[in-house]
Design a protein around this motif. Structure first.
Motif, PDB file in Angstrom:
ATOM      1  N   ARG A  13       2.798 103.351  50.726  1.00 49.39           N
ATOM      2  CA  ARG A  13       2.090 104.630  50.696  1.00 49.39           C
ATOM      3  C   ARG A  13       3.043 105.800  50.512  1.00 49.39           C
ATOM      4  N   THR A  14       4.256 105.680  51.063  1.00 52.38           N
ATOM      5  CA  THR A  14       5.179 106.813  51.027  1.00 52.38           C
ATOM      6  C   THR A  14       6.115 106.794  49.824  1.00 52.38           C
ATOM      7  N   LEU A  15       6.073 105.743  49.013  1.00 49.05           N
ATOM      8  CA  LEU A  15       6.931 105.671  47.834  1.00 49.05           C
ATOM      9  C   LEU A  15       6.112 105.951  46.576  1.00 49.05           C
ATOM     10  N   PRO A  16       6.736 106.456  45.526  1.00 48.65           N
ATOM     11  CA  PRO A  16       6.006 106.773  44.291  1.00 48.65           C
ATOM     12  C   PRO A  16       5.715 105.526  43.455  1.00 48.65           C
ATOM     13  N   VAL A  17       4.895 104.657  44.030  1.00 49.54           N
ATOM     14  CA  VAL A  17       4.540 103.400  43.369  1.00 49.54           C
ATOM     15  C   VAL A  17       3.180 103.547  42.708  1.00 49.54           C
ATOM     16  N   SER A  18       3.045 103.013  41.479  1.00 50.26           N
ATOM     17  CA  SER A  18       1.785 103.130  40.737  1.00 50.26           C
ATOM     18  C   SER A  18       1.047 101.808  40.620  1.00 50.26           C
ATOM     19  N   THR A  19       1.794 100.694  40.678  1.00 50.28           N
ATOM     20  CA  THR A  19       1.204  99.399  40.375  1.00 50.28           C
ATOM     21  C   THR A  19       1.687  98.348  41.374  1.00 50.28           C
ATOM     22  N   LEU A  20       0.744  97.480  41.789  1.00 49.08           N
ATOM     23  CA  LEU A  20       1.088  96.311  42.593  1.00 49.08           C
ATOM     24  C   LEU A  20       0.808  95.063  41.771  1.00 49.08           C
ATOM     25  N   LYS A  21       1.798  94.178  41.692  1.00 44.65           N
ATOM     26  CA  LYS A  21       1.629  92.917  40.979  1.00 44.65           C
ATOM     27  C   LYS A  21       1.592  91.792  42.014  1.00 44.65           C
ATOM     28  N   ILE A  22       0.443  91.142  42.127  1.00 42.94           N
ATOM     29  CA  ILE A  22       0.240  90.107  43.150  1.00 42.94           C
ATOM     30  C   ILE A  22       1.011  88.852  42.764  1.00 42.94           C
ATOM     31  N   ASP A  23       1.777  88.339  43.694  1.00 39.11           N
ATOM     32  CA  ASP A  23       2.622  87.183  43.433  1.00 39.11           C
ATOM     33  C   ASP A  23       1.797  85.967  43.021  1.00 39.11           C
ATOM     34  N   ARG A  24       2.344  85.220  42.068  1.00 36.29           N
ATOM     35  CA  ARG A  24       1.650  84.052  41.515  1.00 36.29           C
ATOM     36  C   ARG A  24       1.348  82.994  42.590  1.00 36.29           C
ATOM     37  N   GLY A  25       2.147  82.969  43.648  1.00 37.44           N
ATOM     38  CA  GLY A  25       1.917  81.977  44.695  1.00 37.44           C
ATOM     39  C   GLY A  25       0.573  82.127  45.371  1.00 37.44           C
ATOM     40  N   PHE A  26       0.033  83.336  45.407  1.00 33.20           N
ATOM     41  CA  PHE A  26      -1.277  83.567  46.005  1.00 33.20           C
ATOM     42  C   PHE A  26      -2.402  83.423  44.989  1.00 33.20           C
TER      43      PHE A  26
END
Length: 616
Positions: free
Chosen positions: A524-537
């Motif tokens: 939440r506090t970092l300027p992140v735009s995208t989350l890529k869900i790990d293939r293991g899940f």
């Protein structure tokens, strides 16, 4: 013993003995001393002579040489080591004597006869002993015996005193030589044989005529660095010494134990063993050596990892055998279960490949022997290509196409991740510029992976900005992927770098999300735009309730933070449908497309989409 005519005067005999003793070394001192005693016995016309050294640590006198040599020497030899506490009066005098001692039957009174009686009624003899001196310390005794009575002249005693001095010099010289030889063959801290001795031992065991297989166990003592850092090197030395003592006791009578490095030891059983037998020995050692020990007031769980290997006499060298054991040890440390690794040919093949890569990776980067392939990121319902992820490959001249999982760890160990990352950035931006020059890819994002080293290095923002300018690309054309665990390495530097990248329009994605430690607050506090869900899940999301629950939570987190979410490793229709039902429409994986070379990627971008049959 060669026969010869002894010299006719004391000066000549002393000269002859001195000449002999000048050539004495630790390896031939006993033989040379015996020859010198024989010459003295012949000249002095006595019956027995002996040379003994004192061992003051155990308070005993030890036989070094005698003449004549007894025709039969029992085992154990009662005359070899005589403890002063149990010695007869004559031997007892040798412990601290500083002057010659003469004993003659005719010259002794009632006191002497009483002592002889107490010693068991020894025969009457005439005895002359001269101490070997080193400063104020009596280091031994030179003695001559005549059965019956003999008068000892002052000139004879003076000559024997000179000879005793020569024997003392030989003793001191050979002691130093033996100490040097010992230290050259043993570890200073533990007293165990060192690498040189181990290699000589293995060289003998692996000779063509010797039986095999020859077993080797390479043991690594865990937590030594932590002990050195936290408790100090004195505590670390105690830790090593304690382990060495335990290992020596555990292997008592079973074979050689050596220390070859800081926390590494080698055990070589005396008996031949196959891999299964050697593993059983390793299991026994692990059970005995893995325990709680107290070091510097701290209770520490001692952990031992063991690599097991065997060698064939006449075919394998010591270095071959130790290399196999080392490879097995690497496997044992990685397993973290029973901490025992058994060598296999596959291990050696992996080691050879790694060594090859370590030697040639830098050259491959410098000579553009690497290449980039691109994995499309698509909108599952329509198949539209939204982005392409740049994946580096190494077209090795003899091993074919190598994937990054093989050589990225090598790059990290060689501190080449920065150079490798910069090469990929330039190559991928060059491809993107070429695609756009050919009229495709204007609405497609190029994603590149950034290593932890690059992320905290100064100048990354300027490097990327300069590369984009070099190829005429705007910041929004590029996305940067970082692994989740990278975020906690250096949060301050990471935040500054990510903020700098977003200021020039670059999309920030967290790769392999769900496997690390970032948590909602950090994201939440970092300027992140995208989350890529790990293939293991993702792989078994349609059949695993646990994976589905995790993915659902990650998608909910992304939605709550208004982040784009991308599923990695989508390979089945079932997984794709499950993702769509949970609200994730962006994905990459072999179900849609495998990584493509730059030219094929350009063709795909010209088409704009991949074929898809995914439906909710």
């Amino acid at each position: 013993m060669q026969s010869h005519t002894p010299p006719s005067n004391l000066h000549g005999i002393v000269t002859n003995v001195a000449t002999k003793l000048m050539g004495a070394t630790s390896s031939n001192a006993s033989t040379v001393s015996t020859e010198a005693l024989a010459e003295l016995v012949s000249y002095l016309d006595v019956d027995v002579s002996f040379l003994r050294h004192n061992d003051h640590k155990i308070r005993a006198t030890v036989l070094v040489a005698e003449w004549p040599v007894r025709p039969y020497i029992p085992d154990p030899d009662p005359l070899h080591t005589i403890y002063f506490a149990d010695a007869d009066p004559i031997f007892a005098m040798a412990e601290n004597a500083k002057e010659p001692v003469i004993v003659r039957p005719q010259a002794q009174g009632e006191d002497y006869r009483q002592r002889i009686a107490e010693a068991g009624g020894a025969p009457m003899i005439s005895l002359a002993t001269v101490p070997l001196l080193s400063g104020d310390v009596t280091t031994g005794v030179l003695g001559f015996v005549k059965f019956g009575d003999r008068e000892w002249g002052e000139d004879e005693i003076n000559a024997l005193t000179v000879v005793a001095t020569m024997f003392a010099q030989v003793q001191a010289r050979t002691n130093i030589e033996e100490q040097l030889t010992y230290h050259a063959a043993h570890d200073d801290l533990t007293g165990l044989p060192n690498r040189r001795t181990l290699l000589a031992h293995l060289d003998d065991r692996l000779a063509a005529h010797r039986p095999g297989p020859v077993p080797v166990l390479l043991l690594s003592l865990g937590r030594l660095k932590s002990i050195n850092d936290y408790l100090g090197h004195v505590a670390g030395d105690q830790f090593i010494q304690g382990f060495a003592a335990e290992l020596r006791m555990a292997m008592d009578g079973l074979g050689l134990v050596a220390r070859i490095g800081g926390d590494e030891f080698v055990a070589v059983p005396s008996e031949t063993m196959d891999l299964a037998e050697t593993r059983r020995l390793a299991e026994n050692l692990t059970a005995r050596l893995t325990e709680y020990v107290t070091i510097a007031g701290e209770v520490i769980n001692r952990i031992v990892s063991i690599g097991v290997a065997t060698g064939s006499p006449g075919r394998d060298s010591p270095s071959d055998l130790l290399r196999r054991a080392d490879e097995a040890l690497v496997s044992a440390k990685a397993a973290r279960v029973d901490r025992i690794g058994v060598f296999s040919r596959e291990m050696l093949a992996r080691r050879e490949i790694r060594a090859d890569m370590e030697l040639h990776l830098r050259h491959a980067i410098e000579t553009d022997a690497l290449t980039v392939e691109y994995l499309p990121e698509v909108d599952m319902p329509t198949g539209k290509v939204l982005a392409v992820e740049a994946l580096v490959r190494w077209q090795h001249p003899t091993r074919g196409l190598l994937l990054p999982d093989l050589f990225i760890p090598v790059a990290e160990s060689l501190n080449l991740t920065g150079e490798l990352g910069e090469w990929v950035l330039n190559a991928a931006c060059a491809d993107m510029a070429r695609w756009r020059a050919n009229g495709v890819g204007f609405d497609t994002m190029l994603r590149i992976n950034v290593s932890p080293v690059q992320l905290v290095a100064t100048g990354l923002v300027d490097t990327i900005a300069g590369t984009l300018e070099k190829f005429g690309l705007e910041g929004t054309a590029l996305g940067v992927e970082i692994t989740e665990s990278t975020l906690i390495n250096d949060l301050i530097s990471t935040r500054a770098t990510l903020c700098g990248l977003t200021e020039i329009g670059i999309d920030i994605a967290i790769d392999d999300f769900g496997t690390g430690f970032s948590g909602m607050e950090m994201v939440r506090t970092l300027p992140v735009s995208t989350l890529k869900i790990d293939r293991g899940f993702v792989r078994e999301i349609d059949t695993s309730a646990d994976d589905l629950a995790i993915v659902r939570a990650l998608i909910g987190l992304a939605r709550a933070l208004d982040l784009t979410v991308v599923a990695e490793g989508v390979e089945t229709d079932g997984a794709a449908r499950s993702l769509l039902r949970e609200g994730c429409s962006r994905a990459q994986g072999f179900l849609f497309c495998r990584p493509l070379p730059a030219a094929a990627t350009e063709q795909l971008l010209a088409q704009g989409s991949v074929a898809t049959t995914v439906a909710t």
